[in-house]
Motif scaffolding. Structure first.
Motif, PDB file in Angstrom:
ATOM      1  N   VAL A 372     -17.253   6.891  -9.524  1.00 52.48           N
ATOM      2  CA  VAL A 372     -18.293   6.308 -10.384  1.00 52.48           C
ATOM      3  C   VAL A 372     -17.946   4.842 -10.590  1.00 52.48           C
ATOM      4  O   VAL A 372     -16.790   4.431 -10.460  1.00 52.48           O
ATOM      5  CB  VAL A 372     -18.404   7.033 -11.741  1.00 52.48           C
ATOM      6  N   ARG A 373     -18.962   4.052 -10.923  1.00 56.40           N
ATOM      7  CA  ARG A 373     -18.767   2.614 -11.114  1.00 56.40           C
ATOM      8  C   ARG A 373     -19.239   2.202 -12.502  1.00 56.40           C
ATOM      9  O   ARG A 373     -20.316   2.613 -12.956  1.00 56.40           O
ATOM     10  CB  ARG A 373     -19.531   1.835 -10.045  1.00 56.40           C
ATOM     11  N   GLN A 374     -18.443   1.407 -13.171  1.00 53.11           N
ATOM     12  CA  GLN A 374     -18.757   0.971 -14.538  1.00 53.11           C
ATOM     13  C   GLN A 374     -20.117   0.278 -14.592  1.00 53.11           C
ATOM     14  O   GLN A 374     -20.429  -0.581 -13.766  1.00 53.11           O
ATOM     15  CB  GLN A 374     -17.664   0.027 -15.038  1.00 53.11           C
ATOM     16  N   GLY A 375     -20.932   0.665 -15.584  1.00 52.87           N
ATOM     17  CA  GLY A 375     -22.235   0.040 -15.786  1.00 52.87           C
ATOM     18  C   GLY A 375     -23.378   0.735 -15.091  1.00 52.87           C
ATOM     19  O   GLY A 375     -24.546   0.520 -15.437  1.00 52.87           O
ATOM     20  N   GLU A 376     -23.083   1.563 -14.085  1.00 52.22           N
ATOM     21  CA  GLU A 376     -24.154   2.249 -13.370  1.00 52.22           C
ATOM     22  C   GLU A 376     -24.591   3.507 -14.129  1.00 52.22           C
ATOM     23  O   GLU A 376     -23.809   4.117 -14.851  1.00 52.22           O
ATOM     24  CB  GLU A 376     -23.689   2.635 -11.955  1.00 52.22           C
ATOM     25  N   SER A 377     -25.853   3.883 -13.944  1.00 57.09           N
ATOM     26  CA  SER A 377     -26.353   5.087 -14.592  1.00 57.09           C
ATOM     27  C   SER A 377     -25.827   6.316 -13.857  1.00 57.09           C
ATOM     28  O   SER A 377     -25.436   6.251 -12.692  1.00 57.09           O
ATOM     29  CB  SER A 377     -27.880   5.099 -14.587  1.00 57.09           C
ATOM     30  N   GLY A 378     -25.813   7.445 -14.561  1.00 52.12           N
ATOM     31  CA  GLY A 378     -25.316   8.671 -13.945  1.00 52.12           C
ATOM     32  C   GLY A 378     -25.759   9.889 -14.714  1.00 52.12           C
ATOM     33  O   GLY A 378     -26.089   9.814 -15.910  1.00 52.12           O
ATOM     34  N   GLU A 379     -25.771  11.028 -14.027  1.00 54.92           N
ATOM     35  CA  GLU A 379     -26.173  12.289 -14.649  1.00 54.92           C
ATOM     36  C   GLU A 379     -25.214  13.402 -14.268  1.00 54.92           C
ATOM     37  O   GLU A 379     -25.580  14.578 -14.274  1.00 54.92           O
ATOM     38  CB  GLU A 379     -27.597  12.676 -14.211  1.00 54.92           C
ATOM     39  N   GLU A 380     -23.970  13.068 -13.933  1.00 52.44           N
ATOM     40  CA  GLU A 380     -23.046  14.085 -13.447  1.00 52.44           C
ATOM     41  C   GLU A 380     -21.713  14.010 -14.185  1.00 52.44           C
ATOM     42  O   GLU A 380     -21.260  12.940 -14.598  1.00 52.44           O
ATOM     43  CB  GLU A 380     -22.784  13.895 -11.948  1.00 52.44           C
ATOM     44  N   LEU A 381     -21.119  15.184 -14.320  1.00 55.47           N
ATOM     45  CA  LEU A 381     -19.746  15.327 -14.802  1.00 55.47           C
ATOM     46  C   LEU A 381     -18.884  15.707 -13.604  1.00 55.47           C
ATOM     47  O   LEU A 381     -19.299  16.500 -12.749  1.00 55.47           O
ATOM     48  CB  LEU A 381     -19.685  16.428 -15.869  1.00 55.47           C
ATOM     49  N   PHE A 382     -17.698  15.154 -13.544  1.00 60.42           N
ATOM     50  CA  PHE A 382     -16.793  15.433 -12.429  1.00 60.42           C
ATOM     51  C   PHE A 382     -15.509  16.076 -12.954  1.00 60.42           C
ATOM     52  O   PHE A 382     -14.925  15.597 -13.937  1.00 60.42           O
ATOM     53  CB  PHE A 382     -16.436  14.152 -11.675  1.00 60.42           C
ATOM     54  N   ILE A 383     -15.095  17.130 -12.274  1.00 59.77           N
ATOM     55  CA  ILE A 383     -13.825  17.798 -12.585  1.00 59.77           C
ATOM     56  C   ILE A 383     -12.947  17.709 -11.338  1.00 59.77           C
ATOM     57  O   ILE A 383     -13.383  18.049 -10.237  1.00 59.77           O
ATOM     58  CB  ILE A 383     -14.040  19.271 -12.966  1.00 59.77           C
ATOM     59  N   ILE A 384     -11.724  17.239 -11.507  1.00 59.96           N
ATOM     60  CA  ILE A 384     -10.826  17.058 -10.367  1.00 59.96           C
ATOM     61  C   ILE A 384     -10.221  18.402  -9.970  1.00 59.96           C
ATOM     62  O   ILE A 384      -9.572  19.072 -10.784  1.00 59.96           O
ATOM     63  CB  ILE A 384      -9.713  16.045 -10.703  1.00 59.96           C
ATOM     64  N   LEU A 385     -10.463  18.787  -8.721  1.00 62.37           N
ATOM     65  CA  LEU A 385      -9.853  20.002  -8.180  1.00 62.37           C
ATOM     66  C   LEU A 385      -8.484  19.709  -7.583  1.00 62.37           C
ATOM     67  O   LEU A 385      -7.544  20.487  -7.724  1.00 62.37           O
ATOM     68  CB  LEU A 385     -10.763  20.623  -7.107  1.00 62.37           C
ATOM     69  N   ASP A 386      -8.399  18.584  -6.897  1.00 60.96           N
ATOM     70  CA  ASP A 386      -7.134  18.241  -6.244  1.00 60.96           C
ATOM     71  C   ASP A 386      -7.079  16.737  -6.025  1.00 60.96           C
ATOM     72  O   ASP A 386      -8.099  16.112  -5.725  1.00 60.96           O
ATOM     73  CB  ASP A 386      -7.022  18.962  -4.890  1.00 60.96           C
ATOM     74  N   GLY A 387      -5.885  16.148  -6.202  1.00 60.07           N
ATOM     75  CA  GLY A 387      -5.714  14.721  -5.980  1.00 60.07           C
ATOM     76  C   GLY A 387      -5.523  13.949  -7.272  1.00 60.07           C
ATOM     77  O   GLY A 387      -5.440  14.521  -8.374  1.00 60.07           O
TER      78      GLY A 387
END
Length: 504
Positions: A372-387
């Motif tokens: 994701v990039r600061q300032g951009e709009s979004g509608e998603e949540l992200f959960i880290i599976l690996d890394g």
């Protein structure tokens, strides 16, 4: 001659030559190059010859025959001339013109200047010391001149071609010439030498290089433009594909940010649209490796964004339905387990979590790519599976790292719940695998039980108030007031984002 004046004269002569050697050694040390063995040999020989010449005229030893003494003088003065010309070469040409003024004078031209100087000095010494008529010596018979000219024609052509090559390239430049590509290691009198990417040396005649032409990848600057061609299926809009291509190239560390990568529609092919991706690199010696990295990142970005690369199928591999079912079941179980660890999803029933998991998308990012990039709009949540990922915040033109995220952690919840712009940039530090939950998936779950909005708002508000209380040391009563206010505000924003302003 008495012993005193003789020793003084001998000492001054030797001192002058030694000082000349000291100057040569100093410039060789400053250039971080060793002094050529030929210079040392000539200097030592000149020092010995000068001492022998002075000793033969001192009367302390038997005098030499006049002819032998004349040749001894000639050789001594010629050695002194070489030392002086070498001093001029280092002081004027190398130190002043090349190092300070930035002029480029090829080694072959410097050698030519030294040879011309030695020739003139030799003719003058022959005339003054040995009384030889140099005009008659230079005026060779016409036939002999023609024979020498024909014999040396190819050598002279290569020699002057080498001087011309010095204007087109320098030692250390990457060039392509006569179907050979490599770094220039030497430009000599007759040949130039390349070291290829396979670490092989290739010698090419100077005149042939001039006639064939060359491409210099290091001039006028070391920045070099690279191009790759990529096809994408017709169903994906070209504007989206161009953006994905440019972002993928920008994520590769060896690709220059200025000029920025750009993608263009190249042609409409039978199986898809062909795009040309152009990007710039600094080190041409690594262009094949960098192009490979860019293509790797392009493939990953296409997979993540659902863009198909069309190609003729040669091999058909069938995955048994039961095997595929096992793989999908294992992945679904992993997603459900991670969703249950998110605080505001933990209040959901198992059936509701499974419903979210069924619509979740697993995405993969390569190191350096932005999730994701600061300032951009979004509608998603992200959960880290690996890394591992890094959270960066940009303020007043400066970017700073504020956190590091590992497997099991999540980010982007406010964009999922309220549609707020991203407050930070998240960049993959290692190969990163995440699961993305979007607005549509959450809306379907909440639509069935709208009381979830109140409960989710309470959990998120509670977390925000606890964080604020820790930072600002709020009192218990102030924290309660802040919790009620936060919950009401958050619930209204979630309802407005999911169902619009007409919701009651």
């Amino acid at each position: 001659m008495s012993i005193g004046p003789f020793l003084v004269k001998l000492g001054l002569t030797d001192l002058g030559l030694v000082l000349g050697l000291i100057v040569l050694v100093y410039f060789a040390w400053r250039r971080k190059k060793g002094l050529p063995l030929s210079v040392i040999v000539v200097f030592v020989g000149t020092l010995l010859l000068a001492s022998a010449l002075m000793l033969s005229g001192s009367g302390f030893v038997a005098p030499l025959p006049s002819r032998a003494r004349a040749w001894l003088e000639f050789t001594t003065y010629l050695g002194v001339s070489f030392v002086l010309l070498k001093l001029v070469d280092l002081l004027v040409i190398e130190d002043h013109l090349i190092d300070r003024k930035g002029a480029y004078i090829p080694d072959v031209l410097r050698t030519l200047i030294l040879l011309v100087g030695m020739t003139v000095a030799g003719l003058v010494i022959l005339r003054l010391v040995m009384n030889i008529n140099v005009i008659a010596l230079v005026a060779l018979p016409t036939v002999a001149t023609a024979v020498v000219g024909v014999a040396l024609r190819d050598t002279l052509v290569r020699f002057f071609a080498g001087i011309s090559l010095g204007k087109m390239m320098r030692v250390g430049d990457w060039v392509s010439v006569m179907d050979k590509e490599g770094v220039v290691t030497d430009i000599g009198f007759g040949h130039m030498t390349l070291r290829t990417e396979d670490n092989d040396y290739v010698a090419l005649p100077n005149n042939n290089v001039i006639q064939a032409g060359l491409i210099n990848y290091s001039r006028p600057t070391t920045a070099h433009g690279c191009h790759i061609l990529v096809e994408a299926a017709y169903r994906t809009p070209p504007a989206q594909v161009r953006t994905v291509l440019a972002d993928a190239a920008s994520a590769v560390g060896a690709v220059l940010a200025d000029p920025a990568p750009e993608a263009m529609v190249e042609a409409f092919k039978d199986s898809g649209i062909q795009y040309r991706l152009r990007f710039w690199i600094r080190d041409y010696s690594k262009h094949q490796f960098i192009q490979s990295e860019v293509m790797t990142y392009v493939w990953s970005a296409f997979q993540r964004n659902g863009i198909e690369i069309p190609f003729p199928q040669r091999v058909v591999q069938t995955l048994m339905p039961q095997d595929r079912g096992v793989v999908l079941k294992r992945q679904a179980d992993q997603i459900v387990a991670h969703l249950a660890k998110v605080d505001f999803f933990a209040i959901l029933a198992p059936r509701q979590i499974e419903s979210l998991a069924s619509e979740a998308r697993v995405q993969e990012f390569l190191p350096g790519e932005e999730v994701v990039r600061q300032g951009e709009s979004g509608e998603e949540l992200f959960i880290i599976l690996d890394g591992t990922a890094e959270v960066r915040v940009r303020q007043d033109g400066l970017s700073s790292t504020v956190a590091s995220l590992q497997g099991g952690q999540f980010f982007g919840e406010m964009s999922l719940l309220t549609g707020e712009p991203r407050t930070a940039t998240v960049v993959a530090l290692t190969p990163l695998k995440v699961v993305a939950i979007n607005k549509q998936a959450l809306s379907r779950v909440v639509q069935e039980d709208r009381s979830l909005v109140d409960r989710i708002s309470g959990v998120v508000a509670q977390r925000h108030v606890e964080m604020a209380a820790t930072k600002e040391q709020l009192s218990r009563e102030s924290a309660k007031v802040a919790l009620v206010s936060q919950k009401q505000s958050l619930m209204a924003r979630i309802q407005n984002f999911l169902w619009g302003r007409t919701h009651r």
